[in-house]
Enzyme design. Structure first.
Site, PDB file in Angstrom:
ATOM      1  N   ARG A  64     -89.506 -20.703  12.383  1.00  0.00           N
ATOM      2  CA  ARG A  64     -88.981 -19.938  11.501  1.00  0.00           C
ATOM      3  C   ARG A  64     -87.509 -19.171  11.484  1.00  0.00           C
ATOM      4  O   ARG A  64     -86.923 -18.566  10.447  1.00  0.00           O
ATOM      5  CB  ARG A  64     -89.826 -18.939  10.989  1.00  0.00           C
ATOM      6  CG  ARG A  64     -91.207 -19.174  10.261  1.00  0.00           C
ATOM      7  CD  ARG A  64     -92.175 -18.271   9.981  1.00  0.00           C
ATOM      8  NE  ARG A  64     -92.960 -17.756  10.641  1.00  0.00           N
ATOM      9  CZ  ARG A  64     -93.623 -16.676  10.970  1.00  0.00           C
ATOM     10  NH1 ARG A  64     -93.205 -15.712   9.889  1.00  0.00           N
ATOM     11  NH2 ARG A  64     -94.307 -15.946  11.803  1.00  0.00           N
ATOM     12  N   GLY A  74    -100.536 -24.634  24.235  1.00  0.00           N
ATOM     13  CA  GLY A  74    -101.063 -23.415  24.167  1.00  0.00           C
ATOM     14  C   GLY A  74    -100.741 -22.238  24.989  1.00  0.00           C
ATOM     15  O   GLY A  74    -100.252 -22.506  26.037  1.00  0.00           O
ATOM     16  N   THR A  75    -100.819 -21.121  24.664  1.00  0.00           N
ATOM     17  CA  THR A  75    -100.799 -19.899  25.414  1.00  0.00           C
ATOM     18  C   THR A  75    -101.545 -19.965  27.068  1.00  0.00           C
ATOM     19  O   THR A  75    -100.847 -19.616  27.871  1.00  0.00           O
ATOM     20  CB  THR A  75    -100.783 -18.552  24.868  1.00  0.00           C
ATOM     21  OG1 THR A  75    -102.357 -18.608  24.525  1.00  0.00           O
ATOM     22  CG2 THR A  75    -100.154 -18.278  23.768  1.00  0.00           C
ATOM     23  N   ARG A  78     -56.357  -4.048  24.676  1.00  0.00           N
ATOM     24  CA  ARG A  78     -57.083  -5.239  25.148  1.00  0.00           C
ATOM     25  C   ARG A  78     -57.172  -5.021  26.701  1.00  0.00           C
ATOM     26  O   ARG A  78     -56.917  -3.989  27.286  1.00  0.00           O
ATOM     27  CB  ARG A  78     -56.256  -6.470  24.907  1.00  0.00           C
ATOM     28  CG  ARG A  78     -56.372  -6.609  23.423  1.00  0.00           C
ATOM     29  CD  ARG A  78     -55.156  -7.678  23.114  1.00  0.00           C
ATOM     30  NE  ARG A  78     -55.354  -9.071  23.911  1.00  0.00           N
ATOM     31  CZ  ARG A  78     -54.237  -9.887  24.248  1.00  0.00           C
ATOM     32  NH1 ARG A  78     -53.271  -9.391  23.656  1.00  0.00           N
ATOM     33  NH2 ARG A  78     -54.652 -10.956  25.057  1.00  0.00           N
ATOM     34  N   LYS A 131     -51.717  -4.612  26.122  1.00  0.00           N
ATOM     35  CA  LYS A 131     -52.830  -5.343  26.952  1.00  0.00           C
ATOM     36  C   LYS A 131     -52.085  -5.421  28.422  1.00  0.00           C
ATOM     37  O   LYS A 131     -50.964  -5.577  28.677  1.00  0.00           O
ATOM     38  CB  LYS A 131     -52.553  -6.814  26.651  1.00  0.00           C
ATOM     39  CG  LYS A 131     -53.455  -7.925  27.298  1.00  0.00           C
ATOM     40  CD  LYS A 131     -52.696  -9.204  27.591  1.00  0.00           C
ATOM     41  CE  LYS A 131     -51.884  -9.176  28.850  1.00  0.00           C
ATOM     42  NZ  LYS A 131     -51.158 -10.463  29.066  1.00  0.00           N
ATOM     43  N   TYR A 179     -44.267 -13.785  28.069  1.00  0.00           N
ATOM     44  CA  TYR A 179     -44.955 -15.245  28.420  1.00  0.00           C
ATOM     45  C   TYR A 179     -43.628 -16.064  28.153  1.00  0.00           C
ATOM     46  O   TYR A 179     -43.104 -16.166  26.881  1.00  0.00           O
ATOM     47  CB  TYR A 179     -46.163 -15.376  27.307  1.00  0.00           C
ATOM     48  CG  TYR A 179     -46.891 -16.715  27.617  1.00  0.00           C
ATOM     49  CD1 TYR A 179     -47.342 -17.039  28.988  1.00  0.00           C
ATOM     50  CD2 TYR A 179     -47.022 -17.497  26.348  1.00  0.00           C
ATOM     51  CE1 TYR A 179     -47.860 -18.204  29.208  1.00  0.00           C
ATOM     52  CE2 TYR A 179     -47.567 -18.650  26.592  1.00  0.00           C
ATOM     53  CZ  TYR A 179     -48.235 -19.247  27.767  1.00  0.00           C
ATOM     54  OH  TYR A 179     -48.881 -20.066  28.069  1.00  0.00           O
TER      55      TYR A 179
END
Ligand code: UD1
Ligand code: CA
Length: 458
Positions: free
Chosen positions: A8, A78-79, A334, A352, A388
């Site tokens: 479900r 089953g359980t 950041r 950052k 960078y």
């Protein structure tokens, strides 16, 4: 037990990996088992077994906790059949506490009581009174004594009217559990091996069977659908909110508060509506958090104010905000942002992996990445560190009392010497000495009496 499919949920993700307050459902259950110091944790997997096991291994490693024992149940019969798979891992002198991977909010105190009721000799069941017991196993009593659990599909009309149901939690001495499970048969409406059939067997053997009623349905509610998941999420969040408020934290609205991790607060902390906290966050005395902030893995010192719509993401490096700092609105901190006392970070400023010393300010539209910023530095609107080069990250050092004008580009690696000034619009590629002025931009050209071209004008 974590082998079920969870049809479900209508999801590709195994049901027990759906998240409540940021943690997988089954992780909540494991964490509670850890709280009561379970000797051994055995997780029965089936549907999506590899995915469930991988997720649990990863979170155990991340939290430096022991990895649970996994057993696979394939196929799922089953359980009772599920628990049979775990038997080789259960020592004869122990007590098995059966937990459900999709019932996340069971509390340690309830489990302790259930184990105490078992006492190493009795079969202890956790039951609950349900206004609508449809679908659950009914607790059938003869007088006070529990005689059986009858599953919905096997129940007589009379039994279906019983409002006391089995929650899915039981505590059983391993030695007895082994004997009873060996005797299960699938002669029932679903052709399954029902764990709940051991109640009849226990009664037949003259063993004591006790049912303990839970009066808190949130603890025993399972997750079968997105609706139920959302309902439990709200219930859990409200509980966390109340706990914080009891400690004196002032939440503007406990119904609009989300904590997906841990939050430690000093005295007189105020949190406005719609804030989300993740990972480990700590707020010092008198910290104020404005509305609509998202804060993860951060330490915010006393007296700091985080204005609305601020996004703080500490990651593994963490974010630190110093005493009395002012952050936002609309700021972004950041991983590795380490801000000293009285630092000001204003709107649309991103920081950052940078250390800012006491009193440094970046108030508008700026980027500081991989930078070391001295005391009292003023970092102008629109300025950025170009950290960078396409392959590597480089550091920018801005020494104490520097003034960086607006719209500057500091191309790292570069150092701006103490007390220096960088003129607005400069692109700085070389180190500058202390107390200097650097201007690096095209010289202004001004033409007097300049007539702009006009349409139709030759
Ligand atoms: C079970 C109980 C029922 C109880 C209800 C509470 C049985 C026979 N019935 O019913 O009395 O009122 O829980 O929610 O135990 N699972 C496996 N392998 C299987 C089958 C199930 O691991 O082969 C796991 C599921 O993933 C789940 C748990 O066992 O975590 C319970 O299974 P579920 O199918 O929800 O049980 P119910 O039939 O609802
Ligand atoms: Ca079932």
């Amino acid at each position: 037990m974590a082998a079920g499919k969870g049809t479900r949920m209508k999801s590709g993700l195994p049901k027990v990996l759906h998240r409540l307050a940021g943690r997988a459902l089954v992780q909540h259950v494991i964490d509670t088992a850890l709280k009561i110091k379970a000797r051994r944790i055995v997780v029965i997997t089936g549907h999506g077994a590899a995915e469930v096991e991988a997720a649990l291994v990863e979170s155990a490693r991340a939290g430096a906790r022991a990895i649970p024992t996994f057993v696979r149940q394939e196929p799922q019969l089953g359980t009772g059949h599920a628990v049979q798979q775990a038997l080789p891992h259960l020592p004869d002198d122990g007590i098995a506490l059966i937990l459900n991977g999709d019932v996340p909010l069971i509390e340690a105190g309830t489990l302790r009581d259930l184990v105490a009721l078992c006492g190493g000799e009795r079969l202890a069941l956790l039951s609950v009174d349900m206004p609508d017991p449809t679908g659950y196993g009914r607790i059938v009593r003869g007088g006070q004594a529990v005689q059986a659990i009858v599953e919905e599909k096997d129940a007589t009309p009379d039994q279906r009217r019983i409002g006391e149901v089995y929650t899915g939690f039981m505590a059983v001495p391993n030695r007895l559990l082994k004997q009873w499970l060996a005797r299960l048969t699938p002669q029932n409406a679903q052709g399954e091996y029902y764990l709940t059939d051991i109640v009849k067997l226990a009664v037949g053997d003259g063993a004591a069977v006790m049912a303990m009623k839970c009066d808190d349905t949130v603890q025993v509610d399972g997750v079968n659908s997105p609706m139920q998941l959302a309902r439990l999420e709200r219930a859990f969040q409200l509980r966390q909110a109340h706990t914080l408020m009891e400690q004196g934290v002032r939440l503007a609205d406990p119904a609009r508060f989300d904590l997906r991790g841990t939050l430690a607060c000093g005295a007189d902390v105020e949190i406005d509506v719609n804030c989300v906290f993740e990972g480990a966050v700590s707020l010092g005395e008198g910290v104020k958090i404005g509305a609509n902030c998202m804060i993860s893995d951060a330490t915010i010192a006393a007296g700091a104010v985080i204005h609305p719509f601020t996004h703080i993401e500490g990651g593994t490096a963490g974010v630190r905000v110093g005493e009395g700092a002012l952050i936002g609105p609309y700021a972004r901190l950041r991983p590795g942002a380490d801000l000293g006392p009285e630092v000001h970070i204003g709107n649309f400023v991103e920081v950052k992996n940078s250390v800012l010393a006491r009193g440094a300010k970046a108030n508008h539209l700026a980027y500081l990445g991989d930078a070391t910023v001295g005391e009292r530095v003023n970092y102008g609107a629109g300025s950025i560190t170009a950290n960078y080069d396409g392959a590597n990250k480089h550091r920018t050092v801005i020494e104490d009392d520097v003034h960086i004008g607006s719209n500057c580009v500091l191309i790292a690696p570069v150092t701006i010497g103490r007390g220096g000034t960088v003129g607005g619009g400069s692109t700085i590629t070389r180190d500058t000495p202390a107390e200097s002025l650097s201007v690096a931009r095209g010289k202004q050209v001004t033409v007097a009496n300049w007539k702009r071209p006009r349409k139709g004008n030759r």
